[in-house]
Design an enzyme around this catalytic site. Structure first.
Site, mmCIF file in Angstrom:
data_model
loop_
_atom_site.group_PDB
_atom_site.id
_atom_site.type_symbol
_atom_site.label_atom_id
_atom_site.label_comp_id
_atom_site.label_asym_id
_atom_site.label_seq_id
_atom_site.Cartn_x
_atom_site.Cartn_y
_atom_site.Cartn_z
ATOM 1 N N ASN A 145 0.753 -1.259 -0.130
ATOM 2 C CA ASN A 145 -0.017 0.043 0.003
ATOM 3 C C ASN A 145 0.877 1.160 -0.011
ATOM 4 O O ASN A 145 2.053 1.394 0.304
ATOM 5 C CB ASN A 145 -0.982 -0.014 1.300
ATOM 6 C CG ASN A 145 -2.120 -0.656 0.914
ATOM 7 O OD1 ASN A 145 -2.715 -0.717 0.060
ATOM 8 N ND2 ASN A 145 -2.544 -1.247 2.095
ATOM 9 N N CYS A 167 -5.293 -6.236 -4.727
ATOM 10 C CA CYS A 167 -5.812 -5.662 -3.504
ATOM 11 C C CYS A 167 -6.942 -6.705 -3.048
ATOM 12 O O CYS A 167 -7.723 -7.172 -3.853
ATOM 13 C CB CYS A 167 -6.167 -4.169 -3.423
ATOM 14 S SG CYS A 167 -7.472 -3.885 -2.106
ATOM 15 N N ASP A 168 -6.980 -7.192 -1.936
ATOM 16 C CA ASP A 168 -8.118 -8.067 -1.657
ATOM 17 C C ASP A 168 -9.237 -7.471 -0.960
ATOM 18 O O ASP A 168 -10.269 -8.285 -0.559
ATOM 19 C CB ASP A 168 -7.406 -9.014 -0.436
ATOM 20 C CG ASP A 168 -7.143 -8.278 0.755
ATOM 21 O OD1 ASP A 168 -7.070 -7.160 0.903
ATOM 22 O OD2 ASP A 168 -6.833 -9.097 2.007
ATOM 23 N N HIS A 197 -9.017 1.297 -3.568
ATOM 24 C CA HIS A 197 -9.744 1.411 -2.444
ATOM 25 C C HIS A 197 -10.654 2.728 -2.540
ATOM 26 O O HIS A 197 -10.996 3.704 -1.731
ATOM 27 C CB HIS A 197 -8.711 1.920 -1.026
ATOM 28 C CG HIS A 197 -8.057 0.825 -0.556
ATOM 29 N ND1 HIS A 197 -7.394 0.972 0.511
ATOM 30 C CD2 HIS A 197 -8.122 -0.524 -0.899
ATOM 31 C CE1 HIS A 197 -6.690 -0.015 1.042
ATOM 32 N NE2 HIS A 197 -7.203 -1.062 -0.082
ATOM 33 N N TYR A 257 -13.996 1.802 1.599
ATOM 34 C CA TYR A 257 -12.929 2.722 2.023
ATOM 35 C C TYR A 257 -13.438 3.899 1.357
ATOM 36 O O TYR A 257 -12.835 5.278 1.957
ATOM 37 C CB TYR A 257 -11.590 2.476 1.220
ATOM 38 C CG TYR A 257 -10.563 1.499 1.871
ATOM 39 C CD1 TYR A 257 -10.242 1.930 3.199
ATOM 40 C CD2 TYR A 257 -10.819 0.052 1.825
ATOM 41 C CE1 TYR A 257 -9.389 1.109 3.782
ATOM 42 C CE2 TYR A 257 -9.937 -0.778 2.217
ATOM 43 C CZ TYR A 257 -9.187 -0.481 3.379
ATOM 44 O OH TYR A 257 -8.381 -1.105 4.124
HETATM 45 C C1 G6P Z 1 -7.336 -4.752 3.543
HETATM 46 C C2 G6P Z 1 -6.942 -3.749 2.485
HETATM 47 C C3 G6P Z 1 -5.430 -3.769 2.421
HETATM 48 C C4 G6P Z 1 -5.078 -3.044 4.125
HETATM 49 C C5 G6P Z 1 -5.731 -4.044 4.975
HETATM 50 C C6 G6P Z 1 -5.423 -3.597 6.347
HETATM 51 O O1 G6P Z 1 -7.011 -6.155 3.201
HETATM 52 O O2 G6P Z 1 -7.254 -4.088 1.158
HETATM 53 O O3 G6P Z 1 -4.939 -2.632 1.602
HETATM 54 O O4 G6P Z 1 -3.655 -3.148 4.109
HETATM 55 O O5 G6P Z 1 -6.988 -4.192 4.831
HETATM 56 O O6 G6P Z 1 -5.564 -4.632 7.352
HETATM 57 P P1 G6P Z 1 -5.195 -3.996 8.839
HETATM 58 O O7 G6P Z 1 -5.735 -5.032 9.696
HETATM 59 O O8 G6P Z 1 -3.386 -3.849 8.790
HETATM 60 O O9 G6P Z 1 -5.699 -2.679 9.256
HETATM 61 MN MN MN Z 2 -5.837 -2.954 -0.222
#
Ligand code: G6P
Ligand code: MN
Length: 434
Positions: A145, A167-168, A197, A257
């Site tokens: 990211n 991105c997932d 996002h 997002y």
């Molecule tokens: C999702 C988003 C990612 C992000 C993650 C954050 O998977 O697509 O871009 O990095 O959430 O997760 P966290 O647990 O690190 O807040």
């Molecule tokens: Mn992401």
């Protein structure tokens, strides 16, 4: 068989990714995994956990952890990149500095994302240079990211590198919809467009029902709400607000997002400026990992340890398999627009469905213009992100200030300048000098 280098090996996600790789070895044979990081302690800690998981499950694969780019990348076949430049400590700054000035503080959206983006571009481009030098034929599967910024900077500096940016989050959204309302996601062909996002579903065609189910899903989101019992508290909150977003704009399903841009005031009101997501992660998953490392190191036999890791990142392995076997599986990916969204500037980096085959990502054109509401929001976001990438390459304070001012989570130029100046100071050498 393949060699995989995990860039950002010290990440807390590493054990989960490695497990996924090994669970999929029938379709994705791997004989060597290399953990690469610039943080020696974290990288070797992760090696301890991964080695434990490999032994416990009886996998046959060689594992190494290294800080040396040559060792990490030479002749590797795949680079899975999850680097986080500055680590969780700098994530905390990305979140807290904007909040202190009354604006959204998040790691990928708003100016917190810009703060992280300036660091990421620098670290990521260095990493890509190593791949270019030591393994020019390798595929980089990137989920570092903030993805649009990273993808845009790579496109400018290494236009021919083999990279897939993924991105997932759309998967997470679809899984939540399927779980909440009783659908099978495997039956779906989703149409989606946006920036990373920052996008919208246009349709969700369900093959088993032979129709677009998006209208009924919108009704269900508004009237029944998501089932958030499987989510942590902060994700549950995010999806609560997404329900409101769907109720207010019920023509499409937005990426959650987008709430950072549509409801920045609500986000700021709800946030605790002294305890953010970074703190949650430090106190939660990072602490657990440290404890596990200690336990494994001090145990006299494996049987004393009962550490479990969830597998994570199935989509990345699926992409690798689709590349290797030329399977043309469909994924939402981050690619240069070039007409995929016809009425959006060609040079935007967009997130749209793509087929993945031996040649890489093949974007699917939308064929239709997108509505003005989405187009207007996206144009401002693209311009703001482009300005930040310009600021990075040109080392231009002026461009950075324009980027911050144009960011839709920022109300005026006075605040833009205040936050920018403080972020410059707090980031120090993590940023290029503007
Ligand atoms: C999702 C988003 C990612 C992000 C993650 C954050 O998977 O697509 O871009 O990095 O959430 O997760 P966290 O647990 O690190 O807040
Ligand atoms: Mn992401």
């Amino acid at each position: 068989t393949n060699k995989v280098t995990i860039a950002g090996g010290g990440s807390g996600y590493t054990p989960g990714i490695v497990l996924t790789i090994l669970e999929n070895r029938a379709s994705f044979p791997v004989d060597e995994i290399r953990l690469y990081d610039i943080d020696e302690k974290r990288n070797s800690d992760m090696k301890v956990i991964v080695q434990y998981l490999i032994q416990k499950n009886g996998y046959d694969v060689s594992l190494k952890a290294t800080l040396d780019p040559k060792e990490a990348f030479e002749n590797t076949d795949f680079v899975f990149s999850q680097i986080r430049v500055g680590g969780i400590k700098m994530r905390e700054i990305d979140e807290k500095v904007p909040l202190k000035h009354g604006v959204v503080g998040q790691e990928t959206c708003g100016v917190g994302g810009f703060s992280y983006g300036m660091r990421s571009m620098k670290g990521f481009l260095e990493m890509v240079q190593h791949v270019q030098d030591y393994a020019p034929d390798a595929w980089i599967l990137n989920y570092t990211n903030p993805e649009t910024l990273v993808a845009e900077s790579v496109r400018r500096q290494f236009p021919d590198i083999k990279i897939i940016n993924a991105c997932d989050q759309t998967i997470a959204i679809e899984e939540l919809i399927a779980y909440s309302f009783g659908y099978e996601r495997e039956n779906w062909i989703s149409s989606y467009y946006g920036l990373n996002h920052f996008g919208w579903y246009k349709a969700i065609y369900d093959v088993s029902k032979q129709k677009d189910i998006m209208p009924e899903v919108i009704d269900q989101i508004v009237n029944e709400g998501f089932k958030t019992d499987q989510l942590g508290e902060s994700w549950a909150k995010a999806f609560k607000l997404m329900e409101r977003m769907v109720a207010d704009f019920p023509t499409h399903i937005p990426n959650n997002y987008l709430e950072y841009y549509l409801y920045p005031n609500l986000i700021v009101e709800e946030a605790d400026p002294s305890y953010t997501r970074a703190n949650e992660i430090m106190d939660g998953r990072l602490k657990q990992i440290e404890e596990a490392v200690e336990k494994i190191k001090s145990a006299s036999s494996m049987d004393e340890v009962d550490y479990e890791s969830n597998s994570h990142g199935q989509y990345i392995v699926d992409m690798a398999v689709s590349l290797l076997n030329n399977e043309n599986r469909r994924f939402m990916l981050i690619v240069p627009n070039k007409g995929a969204i016809p009425n959006l500037r060609e040079d935007a980096v967009v997130e749209v469905p793509c087929y993945v085959n031996a040649e890489g990502a093949e974007p699917i054109s939308l064929r239709e213009d997108i509505p003005d509401f989405h187009k207007g929001l996206m144009e401002a976001q693209v311009a703001s992100e482009k300005l930040l990438v310009d600021a990075f390459f040109e080392k231009s304070y002026q461009k950075a200030l324009e980027a911050f001012t144009l960011n839709q989570s920022i109300p005026n130029a006075v605040i833009a300048k205040r936050v920018l100046d403080e972020l410059i100071e707090r980031n120090g050498d993590f940023w290029v000098e503007l």
